[in-house]
Design an enzyme around this catalytic site. Sequence first.
Site, mmCIF file in Angstrom:
data_model
loop_
_atom_site.group_PDB
_atom_site.id
_atom_site.type_symbol
_atom_site.label_atom_id
_atom_site.label_comp_id
_atom_site.label_asym_id
_atom_site.label_seq_id
_atom_site.Cartn_x
_atom_site.Cartn_y
_atom_site.Cartn_z
ATOM 1 N N HIS A 4 5.030 -7.392 -4.374
ATOM 2 C CA HIS A 4 5.150 -7.260 -5.831
ATOM 3 C C HIS A 4 5.840 -8.514 -6.379
ATOM 4 C CE1 HIS A 4 5.432 -5.333 -9.695
ATOM 5 N NE2 HIS A 4 6.700 -5.689 -9.756
ATOM 6 N N GLY B 138 -7.000 -13.191 -3.964
ATOM 7 C CA GLY B 138 -6.663 -13.081 -2.542
ATOM 8 C C GLY B 138 -5.855 -14.228 -1.969
ATOM 9 N N GLU C 113 5.781 6.505 -5.359
ATOM 10 C CA GLU C 113 6.072 5.984 -6.697
ATOM 11 C C GLU C 113 5.542 4.560 -6.818
ATOM 12 O OE1 GLU C 113 8.313 7.773 -8.897
ATOM 13 O OE2 GLU C 113 7.904 9.369 -7.435
ATOM 14 N N ASN D 209 -2.583 -14.224 -1.455
ATOM 15 C CA ASN D 209 -1.666 -13.638 -0.464
ATOM 16 C C ASN D 209 -2.414 -13.243 0.803
ATOM 17 O OD1 ASN D 209 1.248 -13.367 -1.285
ATOM 18 N ND2 ASN D 209 0.223 -12.708 -3.165
#
Length: 218
Positions: free
Chosen positions: A113, A15, A147, A17
């Site tokens: 990401h 955690g 996606e 971020n």
Amino acid sequence: MTERKKIAVLISGRGSNMASLISACMDPAYPAEITLVISNRPGAAGLERAAEFGIETATVDHTEFPRDREAFERVLNEKLKQHGIEFVALAGFMRLLSPWFVTQWRERLINIHPALLPSFKGLHTHERALEEGVKLHGATVHFVSAEMDDGPIIIQGAVPVLDGDTPDTLGARVLAVEHQIYPKALELVASGQAKVKDQRVAIAGEDADLADRALIVP
Ligand code: GAR
């Protein structure tokens, strides 16, 4: 000041971020507040970290829903609704979300990401960047589509790949950038400045410039 948007952060691990988002929300002028942290892994270190900040936490253990991804997501969704959550930020949440869930949260669900998308979707991004010999690597915050690691890009942060880098040294350099771009991206989304138009993110506002969508660390 207009009302701050209620944010849930979804995590699976340490955690860091999430913590960077919590820190940003400490500024009363920031347009969002984190009111809920949910982990799909019991005992994730980030849960304790969130609780130390006085934020409500919950665990929805995906292993309790074998072979039924949507049942897991319905529980998740119910919790988010109960708490009046307006935007969801995935921060190291390592579960794929179904089209059903993504549709529920369309344009209100963002992810970070550790790569410059669309390069290096999936796992082990730093190892793969080193294998490919790329000279720039980085991180991306994007709206989530059905996606994996896909969807309109809000901000990217780039770092150099240095001679002698290992996945760990490169990963640490990227993580530092993640901690800078995620609070900025959430600010743009929660304030309504970042909007999806034709599968791209348009940033409104007088001070919108390159720094709002790209961070390049020398
Ligand atoms: C971060 O590097 C994040 O970008 C990555 O997991 C790490 C979580 O660290 N996410 C993904 O790989 C999602 N595709 P954190 O728990 O310390 O934020």
